[in-house]
Write an enzyme that holds these catalytic residues in place. Structure first.
Site, PDB file in Angstrom:
ATOM      1  N   LYS A  33       9.086   1.360  -6.560  1.00 53.49           N
ATOM      2  CA  LYS A  33       9.340   1.963  -5.246  1.00 53.49           C
ATOM      3  C   LYS A  33       9.665   0.868  -4.225  1.00 53.49           C
ATOM      4  O   LYS A  33       9.413  -0.322  -4.483  1.00 53.49           O
ATOM      5  CB  LYS A  33       8.122   2.774  -4.810  1.00 53.49           C
ATOM      6  CG  LYS A  33       6.853   1.954  -4.659  1.00 53.49           C
ATOM      7  CD  LYS A  33       5.623   2.847  -4.502  1.00 53.49           C
ATOM      8  CE  LYS A  33       4.365   1.994  -4.356  1.00 53.49           C
ATOM      9  NZ  LYS A  33       3.133   2.808  -4.377  1.00 53.49           N
ATOM     10  N   ARG A 128      -4.961  11.613  -0.199  1.00 52.42           N
ATOM     11  CA  ARG A 128      -3.639  11.213   0.290  1.00 52.42           C
ATOM     12  C   ARG A 128      -2.584  12.109  -0.336  1.00 52.42           C
ATOM     13  O   ARG A 128      -1.875  12.827   0.361  1.00 52.42           O
ATOM     14  CB  ARG A 128      -3.397   9.737  -0.026  1.00 52.42           C
ATOM     15  CG  ARG A 128      -2.136   9.185   0.583  1.00 52.42           C
ATOM     16  CD  ARG A 128      -1.898   7.735   0.208  1.00 52.42           C
ATOM     17  NE  ARG A 128      -1.581   7.555  -1.207  1.00 52.42           N
ATOM     18  CZ  ARG A 128      -1.127   6.418  -1.741  1.00 52.42           C
ATOM     19  NH1 ARG A 128      -0.927   5.363  -0.969  1.00 52.42           N
ATOM     20  NH2 ARG A 128      -0.857   6.326  -3.024  1.00 52.42           N
ATOM     21  N   TYR A 242       9.251 -19.337  22.815  1.00 55.07           N
ATOM     22  CA  TYR A 242       8.881 -18.293  23.776  1.00 55.07           C
ATOM     23  C   TYR A 242       7.441 -18.452  24.232  1.00 55.07           C
ATOM     24  O   TYR A 242       6.562 -18.795  23.443  1.00 55.07           O
ATOM     25  CB  TYR A 242       9.026 -16.911  23.136  1.00 55.07           C
ATOM     26  CG  TYR A 242      10.440 -16.417  23.033  1.00 55.07           C
ATOM     27  CD1 TYR A 242      11.253 -16.294  24.170  1.00 55.07           C
ATOM     28  CD2 TYR A 242      10.972 -16.046  21.805  1.00 55.07           C
ATOM     29  CE1 TYR A 242      12.549 -15.827  24.071  1.00 55.07           C
ATOM     30  CE2 TYR A 242      12.264 -15.576  21.688  1.00 55.07           C
ATOM     31  CZ  TYR A 242      13.060 -15.463  22.829  1.00 55.07           C
ATOM     32  OH  TYR A 242      14.330 -15.000  22.724  1.00 55.07           O
ATOM     33  N   MET A 290      12.992 -13.666  16.727  1.00 56.00           N
ATOM     34  CA  MET A 290      13.631 -12.650  15.887  1.00 56.00           C
ATOM     35  C   MET A 290      14.358 -13.277  14.698  1.00 56.00           C
ATOM     36  O   MET A 290      14.268 -12.790  13.572  1.00 56.00           O
ATOM     37  CB  MET A 290      14.622 -11.830  16.716  1.00 56.00           C
ATOM     38  CG  MET A 290      15.227 -10.674  15.940  1.00 56.00           C
ATOM     39  SD  MET A 290      16.463  -9.772  16.889  1.00 56.00           S
ATOM     40  CE  MET A 290      15.461  -9.059  18.181  1.00 56.00           C
TER      41      MET A 290
HETATM   42  C1  LIG Z   1       2.245   2.239  -5.286  1.00 58.48           C
HETATM   43  C2  LIG Z   1       1.546   3.047  -6.305  1.00 58.48           C
HETATM   44  C3  LIG Z   1       1.249   2.504  -7.569  1.00 58.48           C
HETATM   45  C4  LIG Z   1       1.374   1.018  -7.858  1.00 58.48           C
HETATM   46  O1  LIG Z   1       0.251   0.385  -7.274  1.00 58.48           O
HETATM   47  P1  LIG Z   1       0.039  -1.200  -7.333  1.00 58.48           P
HETATM   48  O2  LIG Z   1      -1.251  -1.391  -6.620  1.00 58.48           O
HETATM   49  O3  LIG Z   1       1.190  -1.799  -6.605  1.00 58.48           O
HETATM   50  O4  LIG Z   1      -0.011  -1.594  -8.756  1.00 58.48           O
HETATM   51  C5  LIG Z   1       0.759   3.342  -8.539  1.00 58.48           C
HETATM   52  N1  LIG Z   1       0.533   4.656  -8.271  1.00 58.48           N
HETATM   53  C6  LIG Z   1       0.766   5.210  -7.070  1.00 58.48           C
HETATM   54  C7  LIG Z   1       0.501   6.650  -6.843  1.00 58.48           C
HETATM   55  C8  LIG Z   1       1.276   4.429  -6.040  1.00 58.48           C
HETATM   56  O5  LIG Z   1       1.495   4.958  -4.828  1.00 58.48           O
END
Ligand SMILES: *Cc1c(COP(=O)(O)O)cnc(C)c1O
Length: 345
Positions: A33, A128, A242, A290
């Protein structure tokens, strides 16, 4: 060349996947992801497919569609956010597998795409994503009729092995999935390290692939080298950057580097992070801008053309510590302006 050079070591990602697969008493997938945690989902997934990964995970159907184009037919692409309104065409056309998170998603998926594979995500205490126990109990018979390819849940505290929520979630997952014939997946990187009780049929590591904690044995994956734009001498009493937050206390040599908070080097690092010239640490002087950093290189005998902010001496977690964040956020913030160079492509 005015931009930083981000080097991504695909050989190291492959080695990390093999190491996590060796620890897993289960099949091992891969989470790619957020563009492969900033490392480039297409190249990472293609490499891991060659290593033997068959089940990939992304957050959204849009990410899944892009990944399918890169990977071609064959590997499974699973979508953590499930089947959202508007996702049907992408899920159908790119053969994506949504992890259904609620009875509403289940109804949407099964009416829009009857017969199309799906997984189910259960909430076991993180609150979640995923179905609560009563929702699962009410839909279970229907959903088990399939095609159900995976049943999964996610740990909230896997990076804290002693946290009592780990065992509580394990007990909840075990109870909620008793008698299910579909493969089960529970462990991400941290869960793999908690041991085989947490592995079930499929593990799904993310951050450990990319060299991040809690997989301390990981090989480093990213190196970030920033070019020197200018060198100047600053007299005692003069300030840099800055808000004039750095004042030279001695005759000081300052280099200006091309990269800043727009490239993911967040402003909170100001005055805390270090840049490396070979093995020598050079402190940031003043605020992160930036597009630019200013660094005190007075103690260097020779000033190189580039200084490194991610390197052997300072990995993603070390940089995260001084930035008040975690390695995940350093990786996923790596900016779009860097020139990306791949080792092992
Ligand atoms: C991001 C995620 C993972 C991977 O988790 P890591 O801690 O990066 O290994 C696995 N399962 C779900 C549901 C996630 O959101």
């Amino acid at each position: 060349m005015g931009t930083g050079i981000l080097t991504i070591d695909l050989d190291a990602i492959a080695a990390n996947w093999r190491a996590l697969a060796a620890l897993s008493r289960a099949q091992t997938g891969a989470v790619v992801k957020a563009d492969g945690y900033g490392c480039g989902a297409a190249l990472v997934a293609k490499r891991l497919a060659r290593e033997g990964a068959r089940r990939f995970f992304v957050a959204t159907a849009e990410e899944g569609a892009q990944l399918r184009i890169a990977l071609g037919d064959g590997p499974e692409i699973n979508i953590f956010s499930g089947h959202m309104a508007g996702d049907t065409a992408a899920i159908r056309d790119h053969a994506l597998i949504p992890m259904l998170n609620s009875p509403e998603q289940a109804a949407r998926h099964r009416s829009a795409l009857p017969g199309h594979a799906y997984g189910v995500q259960l909430d076991t205490g993180m609150n979640r994503l995923g179905m609560e126990a009563p929702e699962w109990a009410a839909t279970r018979t229907d959903l088990e009729a399939g095609p159900l390819t995976l049943i999964m849940s996610h740990l909230a505290c896997a990076d804290a092995p002693d946290h009592p929520l780990n065992a509580a979630q394990l007990a909840a997952f075990t109870a909620m999935t008793a008698g299910v014939s579909a493969p089960r997946s529970f462990a991400a990187t941290g869960g793999i390290l908690l041991g085989p009780d947490y592995h079930f049929d499929l593990t799904r590591p993310g951050v450990g692939l990319y060299g991040g904690a809690p997989f301390d044995a990981a090989r480093a994956v990213v190196t970030l080298s920033l070019p020197v734009v200018q060198i100047r001498d600053v007299a005692p009493g003069e300030t840099v950057g800055y808000a004039a937050s750095f004042t030279a206390k001695r005759p000081t040599k300052i280099v200006t580097l091309s990269a800043g908070y727009a490239d993911g080097l967040i402003r909170y690092m100001s005055g805390k992070a270090r840049l490396f010239a070979g093995g020598t640490a050079c402190p940031l002087a003043g605020r992160v801008s930036m597009d630019l950093l200013t660094v005190d290189v007075t103690d260097l005998a020779d000033i190189p053309a580039h200084l490194d902010i991610l390197c052997a001496q300072q990995g993603v977690d070390a940089l995260a510590d001084v930035a008040g964040t975690i390695g995940y956020e350093i990786l996923t913030s790596l900016g779009g302006r860097y020139q990306r160079a791949y080792i092992g492509a």
